[in-house]
Design an enzyme around this catalytic site. Structure first.
Site, short mmCIF file in Angstrom:
data_model
loop_
_atom_site.label_atom_id
_atom_site.label_comp_id
_atom_site.label_asym_id
_atom_site.label_seq_id
_atom_site.Cartn_x
_atom_site.Cartn_y
_atom_site.Cartn_z
N GLU A 1 0.83 -1.21 0.00
CA GLU A 1 0.00 0.00 0.00
C GLU A 1 0.86 1.25 0.00
O GLU A 1 2.09 1.19 0.18
CB GLU A 1 -0.90 0.01 1.25
N HIS B 1 4.96 6.56 8.27
CA HIS B 1 5.14 5.58 9.35
C HIS B 1 6.58 5.71 9.85
O HIS B 1 7.50 5.87 9.05
CB HIS B 1 5.01 4.14 8.86
N HIS C 1 4.93 0.42 0.27
CA HIS C 1 5.60 -0.33 1.33
C HIS C 1 4.88 -1.64 1.60
O HIS C 1 3.66 -1.74 1.45
CB HIS C 1 5.74 0.50 2.61
N HIS D 1 0.20 5.75 1.05
CA HIS D 1 -0.71 6.77 1.57
C HIS D 1 0.09 8.02 1.86
O HIS D 1 1.33 7.97 1.88
CB HIS D 1 -1.44 6.27 2.83
N CYS E 1 4.95 0.64 15.35
CA CYS E 1 4.68 1.57 14.25
C CYS E 1 3.93 2.78 14.79
O CYS E 1 2.88 2.65 15.41
CB CYS E 1 3.85 0.87 13.17
MN MN Z 1 0.94 1.76 5.67
#
Ligand code: MN
Length: 145
Positions: A59, A65, A99, A61, A113
């Site tokens: 994914e 992170h 990632h 975005h 995370c």
């Molecule tokens: Mn992610």
């Protein structure tokens, strides 16, 4: 709430083990929410664990992170590169970079995370995105989508 949550075998007191997410192509991943933030620290702190041979969703975005590997080893894709990762390695996932995390065949991969409370919905790769990612042989061999 418990200000101190004692550790027990990669679980913590009063922390539930949850499904990773709804749907999406992933395998053998659990999620634990360690602490929520507030208006002064607007982020969520989580622990994910990938079983041996499992993987997170491929994914991207806009939100970031920051990751610390806490248990085991494996590999990750971050921004078109495959990296070997192990205990205590740190990983920064920049905005809009593809990632995916994968545990080694014979070891789990557990990681902390940190993520902002204000976050956009993850995007899954389109056929076009996959074709672009697959141009790199190492990436093509790694990704599961
Ligand atoms: Mn992610």
């Amino acid at each position: 709430m418990n200000l101190v949550r004692h550790f027990n075998d990669f679980g913590w007191e009063d922390v539930d083990v949850l499904a990773y997410k709804e749907g999406g192509p992933y395998k053998g991943v659990t999620r634990q929410i360690l602490f929520e933030g507030d208006e002064k620290l607007p982020c969520q702190w989580r622990y994910f664990e990938v079983e041996p041979g499992g993987h997170s969703t491929l994914e991207r975005h806009e939100h970031l992170h920051n990751v610390l590997i806490l248990r085991g080893r494996g590999q990750c894709l971050v921004d078109h590169k495959i990296h070997d990762i192990g205990e205590h390695d740190l990983i920064h996932v920049p905005s809009l970079s593809w990632h995916q995390f994968r545990a080694a065949p014979d070891a789990p991969l557990g990681f902390l995370c940190l993520v902002s409370d204000e976050r956009d919905r993850p995007q899954l790769p389109t056929a076009e995105d996959l074709a672009e990612l697959n141009r790199d042989e190492a990436v093509q061999a790694f990704i599961r989508a």
